[in-house]
Scaffold this motif. Sequence first.
Motif, short mmCIF file in Angstrom:
data_model
loop_
_atom_site.label_atom_id
_atom_site.label_comp_id
_atom_site.label_asym_id
_atom_site.label_seq_id
_atom_site.Cartn_x
_atom_site.Cartn_y
_atom_site.Cartn_z
N UNK A 86 0.84 -1.21 0.00
CA UNK A 86 0.00 0.00 0.00
C UNK A 86 0.87 1.24 0.00
N UNK A 87 1.93 1.21 0.80
CA UNK A 87 2.80 2.39 0.90
C UNK A 87 4.01 2.27 -0.01
N UNK A 88 3.88 1.51 -1.11
CA UNK A 88 5.08 1.31 -1.93
C UNK A 88 5.53 2.62 -2.55
N UNK A 89 6.82 2.67 -2.90
CA UNK A 89 7.37 3.89 -3.49
C UNK A 89 6.76 4.14 -4.84
N UNK A 90 6.23 5.32 -5.02
CA UNK A 90 5.66 5.65 -6.33
C UNK A 90 6.57 6.64 -7.02
N UNK A 91 6.61 6.50 -8.35
CA UNK A 91 7.51 7.37 -9.12
C UNK A 91 6.74 8.64 -9.45
N UNK A 92 6.91 9.65 -8.61
CA UNK A 92 6.12 10.87 -8.77
C UNK A 92 6.93 12.00 -9.35
N UNK A 93 8.19 11.77 -9.65
CA UNK A 93 9.03 12.86 -10.12
C UNK A 93 9.46 13.78 -9.01
N UNK A 94 9.26 13.33 -7.77
CA UNK A 94 9.68 14.15 -6.63
C UNK A 94 11.03 13.67 -6.13
N UNK A 95 11.66 14.49 -5.33
CA UNK A 95 12.95 14.13 -4.77
C UNK A 95 12.75 13.03 -3.73
N UNK A 96 13.52 11.96 -3.85
CA UNK A 96 13.40 10.86 -2.89
C UNK A 96 14.18 11.18 -1.64
N UNK A 97 13.58 10.83 -0.49
CA UNK A 97 14.30 11.04 0.76
C UNK A 97 14.67 9.70 1.35
N UNK A 98 15.83 9.59 1.96
CA UNK A 98 16.19 8.31 2.58
C UNK A 98 15.30 8.07 3.80
N UNK A 99 15.05 6.81 4.14
CA UNK A 99 14.17 6.53 5.29
C UNK A 99 14.79 7.00 6.59
N UNK A 100 13.89 7.42 7.52
CA UNK A 100 14.38 7.91 8.82
C UNK A 100 14.29 6.79 9.82
N UNK A 101 15.31 6.65 10.64
CA UNK A 101 15.28 5.67 11.73
C UNK A 101 15.21 6.42 13.04
N UNK A 102 14.23 6.08 13.88
CA UNK A 102 14.08 6.78 15.16
C UNK A 102 14.00 5.79 16.28
N UNK A 103 14.48 6.22 17.46
CA UNK A 103 14.40 5.38 18.66
C UNK A 103 13.20 5.85 19.46
N UNK A 104 12.22 4.95 19.63
CA UNK A 104 10.97 5.37 20.27
C UNK A 104 10.63 4.45 21.43
N UNK A 105 9.87 5.00 22.38
CA UNK A 105 9.32 4.15 23.44
C UNK A 105 8.09 3.41 22.88
N UNK A 106 7.63 2.44 23.65
CA UNK A 106 6.47 1.66 23.19
C UNK A 106 5.26 2.55 22.96
N UNK A 107 5.07 3.50 23.86
CA UNK A 107 3.91 4.41 23.72
C UNK A 107 4.01 5.20 22.43
N UNK A 108 5.21 5.68 22.13
CA UNK A 108 5.39 6.47 20.90
C UNK A 108 5.16 5.60 19.68
N UNK A 109 5.64 4.34 19.76
CA UNK A 109 5.43 3.42 18.64
C UNK A 109 3.94 3.21 18.41
N UNK A 110 3.22 3.01 19.51
CA UNK A 110 1.76 2.83 19.37
C UNK A 110 1.11 4.04 18.73
#
Lengths: 344, 131
Positions: free
Chosen positions: A70-94
């Motif tokens: 559903x969230x696959x990368x679509x070729x929209x002609x926009x600038x691609x951004x690298x994925x962000x990795x974040x450290x989250x608590x369980x509550x934030x993940x939820x």
Amino acid sequence: MATRAAMFTFSKFRYFPILKHRVAKFSVSSNLLNASALEPGYSRDPGEVFFKENVQTLLERLTGRDCDKVFHNRKLGERLEPPKYELLTQAEVDHVMAEMEVKLKRKLQMPPLLKERDPIKKIYSFNPELQGFDDSKYVFINISQGITNRNREVVVRDPNGVLREASWEERQRMCQIYFPVPGRKINVPKMFEEGNIQNCLDRDEFEFVLDRACAQFDPDDPEYISVTRKTYDFVDENTKYTSLRPTRHFGPMVLHLVLSKKMDNLLFHFINTKDIDAAANLVRLFHTVADDTSPTEVDEFQLIENYIQGPALKKPALELAWQSFLEIEKQRREVHSQQNNASN
Amino acid sequence: MASAIPTFTKIGKVIRLNKHGCTNRPFYHIVVQKTRDNFDGPVIEQVGSYDAMPNSQNEKLVAVNFERVQYWLAQGAGISNPVAQLLGLSGFLPNHPQTLIQSWKNRREPPRERKLQPIKGIAPPLDNPKI
């Protein structure tokens, strides 16, 4: 004529941010003269069936929720951004997962299946004394704020003096000129012409065609209905369901197949891929659409068997597939029980 | 202002056409302005547009914000002749007598054709001279 004021939002063309578009009016009329819903072999008025609670839940279950696709990368002609990795608590993940649920629901919101709209024929006044004032028509549009494009007054004064409401094509063109919707062209794109659609479908570009049709037309536009039906029938004939499975178009496609009595290919596909839940849901949908009943069998295997013995149209192929599935199932259970015994 | 159709006053607000566009390509804005202001002067509000050139579907597009036009008429603004004619054609106002007169004249005698002579050696005559 019963009108239901349903606020129905559906996502637009994949190129652009998701917009809210209100399908303000769809009428369920029992007008026997308007047989267009029945012409291609629909057993019922699709607008009546599509918006029912149980039908919606069944279609949602059939679509599933494959987040990667559903969230696959679509070729929209926009600038691609690298994925962000974040450290989250369980509550934030939820919290983030809850946000993603909302986004998922929007992306998977199904474009409605409606019957063709009636052409507009209203004449306001006939002034033959105005003949000759000009060679061209005058098209007037009311650009006041606070009215939706569906309700906007668009009126045409013909050279013969008739003042009439604009036809659906004129109205859509005018609304697009003065209140443009992104992703929509003013004139119908050449892609939707006869030969060109076939070209796209042969290249397996189903999601693209359906997304673009969704952006370009209203759901009760005869062009939209013909384009989507062509796509659905092509996908059905060539059994290429997997490409559309996790998209928002899968639900309407399934309903189209059930209504036009072509669901057996799909059932065959589900049995072959051992997706019994989906097969059972499909049969339940069939019963809901056919006579508004929900079948009493709780056991899914029994449900599917009853369907294959009963209302199925392609009995030989389905029976064969079903028997081979049952055998595989039996062998699997034997192996499983042997393993259990061995471990115990 | 007691009259049914607002009359043109010497100084006051008026709803009229402002010509924009360029040479051989007129495009009008329907605006509310003070009478004495120029077409390129201060505009109180733009209330629509009128494209005098017919498009590929032979349509002349007129966009009017009828809600605001109603407001300004209620405030006592006048309307110019062309705008009154357009509003009459749209059905918002009754048909303007000028439209009826013009239609009658066009039917009685078709608009005169402008005959453009070719300039020798330089330019041939236009195929479709604008009437």
